[in-house]
Design an enzyme around this catalytic site. Structure first.
Site, mmCIF file in Angstrom:
data_model
loop_
_atom_site.group_PDB
_atom_site.id
_atom_site.type_symbol
_atom_site.label_atom_id
_atom_site.label_comp_id
_atom_site.label_asym_id
_atom_site.label_seq_id
_atom_site.Cartn_x
_atom_site.Cartn_y
_atom_site.Cartn_z
ATOM 1 N N CYS A 57 -2.528 9.262 3.249
ATOM 2 C CA CYS A 57 -2.300 8.849 1.867
ATOM 3 C C CYS A 57 -3.522 9.123 0.998
ATOM 4 O O CYS A 57 -3.428 9.189 -0.211
ATOM 5 C CB CYS A 57 -1.936 7.373 1.829
ATOM 6 S SG CYS A 57 -3.139 6.363 2.699
ATOM 7 N N GLU A 91 -6.293 -4.761 0.631
ATOM 8 C CA GLU A 91 -6.505 -5.155 2.018
ATOM 9 C C GLU A 91 -7.980 -4.892 2.335
ATOM 10 O O GLU A 91 -8.727 -4.433 1.491
ATOM 11 C CB GLU A 91 -5.572 -4.354 2.932
ATOM 12 C CG GLU A 91 -4.108 -4.652 2.610
ATOM 13 C CD GLU A 91 -3.108 -4.010 3.554
ATOM 14 O OE1 GLU A 91 -3.464 -3.038 4.242
ATOM 15 O OE2 GLU A 91 -1.970 -4.488 3.586
ATOM 16 N N GLU A 98 0.885 -1.180 0.000
ATOM 17 C CA GLU A 98 0.000 0.000 0.000
ATOM 18 C C GLU A 98 0.910 1.212 0.000
ATOM 19 O O GLU A 98 1.552 1.507 1.017
ATOM 20 C CB GLU A 98 -0.880 0.008 1.251
ATOM 21 C CG GLU A 98 -1.767 -1.221 1.418
ATOM 22 C CD GLU A 98 -2.912 -1.255 0.424
ATOM 23 O OE1 GLU A 98 -3.193 -0.226 -0.218
ATOM 24 O OE2 GLU A 98 -3.512 -2.326 0.267
HETATM 25 P P1 NAD Z 1 8.513 4.769 4.423
HETATM 26 O O1 NAD Z 1 8.412 3.978 3.179
HETATM 27 O O2 NAD Z 1 9.703 5.623 4.620
HETATM 28 O O3 NAD Z 1 8.462 3.826 5.706
HETATM 29 C C1 NAD Z 1 7.388 2.946 5.956
HETATM 30 C C2 NAD Z 1 7.865 1.808 6.833
HETATM 31 O O4 NAD Z 1 8.810 1.037 6.108
HETATM 32 C C3 NAD Z 1 8.577 2.259 8.106
HETATM 33 O O5 NAD Z 1 8.268 1.377 9.156
HETATM 34 C C4 NAD Z 1 10.040 2.132 7.721
HETATM 35 O O6 NAD Z 1 10.891 1.937 8.830
HETATM 36 C C5 NAD Z 1 10.003 0.901 6.852
HETATM 37 N N1 NAD Z 1 11.114 0.766 5.900
HETATM 38 C C6 NAD Z 1 11.870 1.735 5.341
HETATM 39 N N2 NAD Z 1 12.813 1.194 4.540
HETATM 40 C C7 NAD Z 1 12.640 -0.146 4.580
HETATM 41 C C8 NAD Z 1 13.279 -1.245 3.959
HETATM 42 N N3 NAD Z 1 14.325 -1.097 3.141
HETATM 43 N N4 NAD Z 1 12.817 -2.490 4.209
HETATM 44 C C9 NAD Z 1 11.764 -2.680 5.033
HETATM 45 N N5 NAD Z 1 11.126 -1.679 5.664
HETATM 46 C C10 NAD Z 1 11.541 -0.419 5.433
HETATM 47 O O7 NAD Z 1 7.170 5.596 4.509
HETATM 48 P P2 NAD Z 1 6.762 6.684 5.596
HETATM 49 O O8 NAD Z 1 7.542 7.932 5.298
HETATM 50 O O9 NAD Z 1 6.810 6.089 6.945
HETATM 51 O O10 NAD Z 1 5.220 6.905 5.240
HETATM 52 C C11 NAD Z 1 4.769 7.811 4.289
HETATM 53 C C12 NAD Z 1 4.396 7.099 3.011
HETATM 54 O O11 NAD Z 1 3.437 6.088 3.279
HETATM 55 C C13 NAD Z 1 3.743 8.023 2.017
HETATM 56 O O12 NAD Z 1 4.270 7.772 0.734
HETATM 57 C C14 NAD Z 1 2.282 7.626 2.060
HETATM 58 O O13 NAD Z 1 1.538 7.881 0.897
HETATM 59 C C15 NAD Z 1 2.387 6.170 2.321
HETATM 60 N N6 NAD Z 1 1.127 5.643 2.884
HETATM 61 C C16 NAD Z 1 0.354 4.843 2.100
HETATM 62 C C17 NAD Z 1 -0.863 4.360 2.585
HETATM 63 C C18 NAD Z 1 -1.735 3.454 1.750
HETATM 64 O O14 NAD Z 1 -2.646 2.850 2.316
HETATM 65 N N7 NAD Z 1 -1.512 3.333 0.465
HETATM 66 C C19 NAD Z 1 -1.253 4.687 3.886
HETATM 67 C C20 NAD Z 1 -0.432 5.521 4.643
HETATM 68 C C21 NAD Z 1 0.769 5.977 4.140
#
Ligand code: NAD
Length: 481
Positions: free
Chosen positions: A283, A461, A249
């Site tokens: 999001c 989901e 997502e």
């Molecule tokens: P992010 O991708 O930086 O981090 C998300 C999670 O992934 C965190 O727990 C982070 O520690 C982990 N992560 C980072 N690198 C990783 C790796 N290499 N391997 C495994 N895990 C890793 O995102 P963010 O800045 O926390 O959240 C913002 C983003 O989330 C925005 O782009 C937003 O649009 C998106 N989002 C999407 C939805 C949806 O339902 N589509 C909902 C909420 C947020």
């Protein structure tokens, strides 16, 4: 200083690395707790606990699983205030929002999937005339990984964990290192509810270290991830050679299509909310606003008046509408986009500046910002900003606005404001988005499929879709005489 620990095998523990990360309070910029910094060896420990718990949990009756999950849901509700306060402090969101949305929804996630699993069924296919009966077994996958972002911390963490547990898996979960607090508090709630040890293991730490170790672990069978598109692509690259099931997502850049025949006052009020709720860090926020030309000037002035009335301030003040952004680096990124918008010829109609809140001068506050643009292809209208910034521009025809709405790489949600049913049907079919809201926004029924198209993700989901994701379908074919 408060310590945020791992929750492994039913016990709170420090990472084996002995290292710590600072955890900031966005409302005042101060470090207020420390997070244990986990690595692959902590994930291994979590895996060992989850693996040992799997045979019993996957054979626990649905009634019993459901009973424990309902208890978790009730405990989340009982602790509404303390959890909402923890979320507001950790994330910077208004306490009123955490009280009304984040924590109630976390409780609903557990309640919904506790009930859904008792109604989940599989198909049978009788091959008539061939004396053959097929039925489908839906079996849990084993140990699965759940990784969530910072914008709706407990809400999205539980949205993944609840269906994974309900369908009989054991879990290694990681919250965002930017907002680890409520996930940490969930551990003791699970113990109090009687969730057997090892069924849910919560590992704290960074994405590239702890998150990566979960994804790369060869025995973790599936990854349910919510976060940024680039991270999702990286996860897909890591997981693909191991053929893991993936639910991704990802980001969004959602269009808001406003036609002159809409119910204007309702549209205006909801559009303010869909633009700036949670500081625009949802999001599903509608960050590209397209307005039919005949009402464009009126909308522009009414919208700006309403946006200027939003109160930016202390998340704990009852009158606050817009709290702090989640981190300093995120605020800098958002400010960078506001500067870019002006370089690209955009006109800032309101906002654009940092806000110094009295007594909280080091907090990360930004004015809600509305930018008028001429070219829908400009970067501020194409790239995800994920902050309190929206673009607006007029359109003349349905064909034109549909083309602009679809011409981004993302496809998460779209909102349509019109009273024309023919147009509603035409656009609902043509919009490239996993969710189309018509005359409403963020209206969620947990039975519906949730997810995005294009760069917004893979898989769905919600409802039975989530239970299908967390189970393996096995066809059993019986020939009888
Ligand atoms: P992010 O991708 O930086 O981090 C998300 C999670 O992934 C965190 O727990 C982070 O520690 C982990 N992560 C980072 N690198 C990783 C790796 N290499 N391997 C495994 N895990 C890793 O995102 P963010 O800045 O926390 O959240 C913002 C983003 O989330 C925005 O782009 C937003 O649009 C998106 N989002 C999407 C939805 C949806 O339902 N589509 C909902 C909420 C947020």
């Amino acid at each position: 200083m408060e310590k945020i620990l791992n929750f492994i095998d039913g016990t709170y523990c420090e990472s084996q690395s002995g290292k710590w990360l600072d955890n900031y309070n966005p409302s005042n910029g101060a470090v207020y707790s420390q997070i244990t910094r986990s690595n692959a060896s902590d994930v291994d420990r979590a895996y060992t606990a989850a693996k040992a718990a799997f045979p019993t949990w996957s054979n626990t009756t649905l009634e019993e699983r459901s009973r424990i999950m309902l208890k978790i849901s009730n405990l989340l509700e009982d602790r509404l205030l303390s959890l909402a306060e923890a979320e507001a402090k950790d994330n910077g969101k208004p306490l009123s929002l955490a009280l009304a949305v984040d924590i109630p929804r976390a409780a609903s996630n557990f309640r919904f999937f506790a009930n859904a699993i008792t109604q989940f069924s599989s198909e049978s296919h009788e091959s008539v005339g061939l004396q053959t009966m097929n039925f489908t077994l839906r079996q849990p996958l084993g140990v699965v990984g759940c990784i969530s972002p910072w914008n709706l911390p407990l809400y999205l963490f539980t949205w993944k964990i609840a269906p994974a547990l309900a369908s009989g898996n054991t879990v290694i979960a990681k919250p965002s290192e930017v907002t680890p607090m409520t996930a940490y508090l969930l551990g003791e709630i699970c113990n109090e509810a009687g969730l057997p040890k090892g069924v849910l293991n919560i590992v704290q730490g960074t994405g590239p270290e702890a998150g990566q170790a979960i994804v790369a672990h060869p025995e973790v069978k599936a990854i349910s991830f919510t976060g940024g598109t680039e991270t999702g692509a990286h996860i897909a690259r890591t997981a693909a050679p191991m053929f893991k099931k993936l639910s991704l997502e990802l980001g969004g850049k959602n269009p808001n299509l406003i036609f002159a025949d809409c119910e204007y006052d309702k549209m205006l009020a909801v559009t303010v909310r869909s633009s700036f709720a949670n500081q625009g860090q949802i999001c599903l926020c509608g960050s590209r606003i397209f307005v039919e030309r005949s009402i464009y000037d009126k909308f522009k002035s009414d919208f700006v008046v309403k946006v200027k009335q939003l109160k930016v301030g202390d998340p704990f003040e009852a009158k606050t509408n817009v709290g702090a952004l989640v981190s300093k680096s995120h605020m800098k990124k958002v400010q960078g986009y506001i500067a870019l918008a002006q370089e690209e010829g955009g006109i800032v109609l309101c906002g654009g500046d940092e806000v110094k809140v009295k007594g909280l001068e080091e907090g990360y506050y930004l004015e809600p910002t509305v930018i008028e643009i001429e070219d829908d292809q400009c970067r501020v209208n194409q790239e995800e900003i994920f902050g309190p910034v929206v673009t607006i521009m007029p359109f003349d025809t349905e064909t034109e606005v549909l083309q602009m709405a679809n011409s981004v790489k993302y496809g998460l949600s779209a909102t349509l404001w019109t009273s024309n049913i023919d147009r509603t049907m035409r656009l609902s079919k043509e919009l490239e988005a996993g969710i189309v809201w018509v005359n409403t926004w963020l209206n969620r029924d947990l039975r519906t499929p949730f997810g995005g198209m294009k760069a917004s993700g893979v898989g769905r989901e919600g409802g039975f879709e989530a239970l299908r994701f967390f189970t393996e379908a096995k066809n059993v074919c019986i020939r009888y005489e």
